[in-house]
Scaffold this motif. Structure first.
Motif, PDB file in Angstrom:
ATOM      1  N   GLY B 292       0.811  -1.208   0.000  1.00 26.65           N
ATOM      2  CA  GLY B 292       0.000   0.000   0.000  1.00 26.65           C
ATOM      3  C   GLY B 292       0.845   1.258   0.000  1.00 26.65           C
ATOM      4  O   GLY B 292       2.048   1.213  -0.293  1.00 26.65           O
ATOM      5  N   SER B 293       0.192   2.356   0.341  1.00 28.84           N
ATOM      6  CA  SER B 293       0.846   3.660   0.281  1.00 28.84           C
ATOM      7  C   SER B 293       0.476   4.510   1.489  1.00 28.84           C
ATOM      8  O   SER B 293      -0.599   4.345   2.063  1.00 28.84           O
ATOM      9  N   VAL B 294       1.362   5.411   1.796  1.00 34.18           N
ATOM     10  CA  VAL B 294       1.071   6.425   2.807  1.00 34.18           C
ATOM     11  C   VAL B 294       0.443   7.616   2.098  1.00 34.18           C
ATOM     12  O   VAL B 294       0.886   8.021   1.016  1.00 34.18           O
ATOM     13  N   ARG B 303      -8.439  -1.338   0.919  1.00 36.09           N
ATOM     14  CA  ARG B 303      -9.046  -1.238  -0.406  1.00 36.09           C
ATOM     15  C   ARG B 303      -8.898  -2.514  -1.201  1.00 36.09           C
ATOM     16  O   ARG B 303      -7.810  -3.104  -1.271  1.00 36.09           O
ATOM     17  N   TRP B 304      -9.963  -2.984  -1.817  1.00 33.00           N
ATOM     18  CA  TRP B 304      -9.910  -4.106  -2.752  1.00 33.00           C
ATOM     19  C   TRP B 304      -9.288  -3.672  -4.069  1.00 33.00           C
ATOM     20  O   TRP B 304      -9.208  -2.477  -4.357  1.00 33.00           O
ATOM     21  N   GLY B 305      -8.912  -4.653  -4.884  1.00 34.92           N
ATOM     22  CA  GLY B 305      -8.283  -4.374  -6.177  1.00 34.92           C
ATOM     23  C   GLY B 305      -9.146  -3.538  -7.108  1.00 34.92           C
ATOM     24  O   GLY B 305      -8.640  -2.756  -7.933  1.00 34.92           O
ATOM     25  N   ASP B 306     -10.471  -3.655  -7.001  1.00 35.00           N
ATOM     26  CA  ASP B 306     -11.359  -2.882  -7.879  1.00 35.00           C
ATOM     27  C   ASP B 306     -11.600  -1.474  -7.350  1.00 35.00           C
ATOM     28  O   ASP B 306     -12.424  -0.730  -7.892  1.00 35.00           O
ATOM     29  N   GLY B 307     -10.897  -1.104  -6.299  1.00 30.70           N
ATOM     30  CA  GLY B 307     -11.019   0.253  -5.774  1.00 30.70           C
ATOM     31  C   GLY B 307     -12.061   0.406  -4.688  1.00 30.70           C
ATOM     32  O   GLY B 307     -12.101   1.439  -4.004  1.00 30.70           O
TER      33      GLY B 307
END
Lengths: 320, 320
Positions: B292-294, B303-307
């Motif tokens: 993930g990201s900060v 979050r799932w892959g589909d957003g």
């Protein structure tokens, strides 16, 4: 998302106990970070207090907090160390609600302020059992100056601070409401660790311990660590007026000497130090009494004034 | 004189765990005395494990010892510290007899040898409640190099070591004998703290924590300490083949992400460090996965892959 009462408790109730000390890292990390001063050693003492064992289920939050911090501080006092901070690991039973927890934390805050140390870390858990408070006390001491149990030598004197036995009488008072023995209840509920005395005894005492297991048991710990025998002249052991009344009404001296929880310092020192120790007692306004001698041999000899031996039914408390 | 089983236990069973380390003072004093190396800070982590809460009443002495020492070591790993020693405060219920205690101490000895640290102090008490093991871990670290939770910055990557979820599956296996999920039981019973990884991440990771409360809850701790938001792409979270089977047979991913007890390291690092982190994973033979990201903001976004957003029923375990 789950309720986060635990983290809210840490942030709002425990965080103020750190008083901004950098070692605590805002209680927001996995551990505390302690910078040692040059020329100092770190002293670490760790004791658990369990409800029903070390304090009464009926004791108030203030009594539990005082006994927990002070009994641990007494271990630092016995080493001659200055308190620096502490980690608290508390296992809370469900029966103790938020109000109890908050009163406990407020009391802990008062206690730490009194003794000049702050919270730097720890853990908060739940338990299906009794309240269990484990404190790890962190102290500092100039390298090489710590008092130890192992330095007693034959020919030296045995000393004790304050009065012995009020810890037990206070516990008896606390157990039976309404039978309070004057002053003793307070000594049980809020013993005063001998931190200043411990500091001052460095370079003077040859061995020291705090009286937590019972005077004779703790004398035994010094004897064992020093590979000597300790003779305790039981008639000279200082007791409070309350304890004297209790003895006169049929109480047994050997119970007081095995009772523990006095949090006084028992120490040994060369005979040449008597005047300095007397002066120290005066300057600290603390009763310091010579109660025996270090001898060759092993174990503890509890002796009456007529030379006969006391045969205590037990020397102190053990957990198993 | 009373039986001195407690002191005999300390002398014959616990003393060997000090392996002669001078800091332990032979377990014959009121506290441990620790000499800090010049240029080093002392790291102190303290956790309690309570039977019925942190381990099962049916767990063997070896499992309790492994979990107690390793979960505490995981806190040192998350700071990037080297273990130095530990203090143990153990409250024993009567039901655990001398044989159990001895097996526990033998297991503790194996564990400490594996991780290169020794016992330096502590306390032994009885309890009318469940077995409660409180360890205070002492580590060392070069001054100023400790990993913290507070350094994550927007734009950085979120990483995790190993596999997530086996801690929970192992606990489920341990609770229901005979339904063992391959490998997971061992991960629950003997998690391996990421000490080498923690050491190597210094100067590389901007923030770190160990996954003990649950991946999402622990991500939340970094987010809160760093005043950022952490986005976790849940499809990228590495899970073991065992966990994948479990998911395919109807298990829920959010349970694995909230399960805790994985003792992996969750950390953040600038995007420019990706190659170095990949190389580190290879050299340590440890799975390191970007998950993930900060971001600016607060809290954790799973979050799932589909957003779409995962709405976990809970993010982790709390005690009240």
């Amino acid at each position: 998302m789950a309720g986060d009462g635990e983290f809210e408790f840490i942030r709002t109730r425990l965080l103020p106990l750190t008083e901004g000390d950098p070692a605590a890292l805002g209680l927001a990390d996995d551990a505390a970070l302690l910078q040692a001063e040059p020329g100092q050693e770190t002293v670490l003492a760790c004791d658990s207090l369990v409800a029903g064992v070390h304090f009464l289920d009926s004791d108030t939050p203030a009594v539990v907090a005082a006994r927990a911090l002070r009994s641990n501080l007494s271990d630092l006092a016995a080493m001659g160390a200055r308190p620096r901070g502490y980690l608290s690991a508390i296992a809370w039973p469900e029966a103790l609600d938020a109000a109890w927890r908050e009163a406990f934390v407020r009391a802990l805050h008062r206690e730490q302020s009194r003794y000049g140390l702050v919270l730097i870390g720890g853990d908060t858990t739940s338990t299906p059992g009794p309240l269990t408070v484990t404190l790890t006390l962190v102290g500092q001491i100039e390298t090489g100056t710590a008092l130890r149990r192992s330095g007693a030598r034959p020919g030296e004197d045995v000393w004790v601070s304050g009065m012995i036995g009020d810890g037990l009488l206070g516990l008896l008072s606390a157990r039976k409401a309404g039978t309070e023995l004057a002053g003793a209840l307070e000594r049980y509920q809020a013993p005063d660790p001998r931190l200043e005395l411990g500091l001052a005894l460095r370079g003077l005492a040859s061995a020291a311990i705090d009286v937590s297991d019972g005077l004779l048991a703790d004398a035994g710990h010094i004897a064992a660590a020093s590979a000597c025998s300790l003779r305790v002249d039981v008639d000279t052991v200082p007791v409070s007026p309350t304890a004297r009344d209790w003895l006169e009404s049929g109480g047994a001296l050997d119970a007081l000497l095995a009772g523990g929880d006095d949090y006084e310092l028992l120490f040994t020192a060369p005979a040449g130090c008597r005047e300095r120790i007397a002066a120290l007692g005066l300057s600290l306004d603390t009763n310091l009494t010579r109660i025996g001698s270090v001898m060759a041999g092993e174990g503890v000899q509890a002796r009456w004034g007529d030379g006969s031996l006391m045969q205590p039914r037990k020397s102190g408390f053990t957990h198993f």
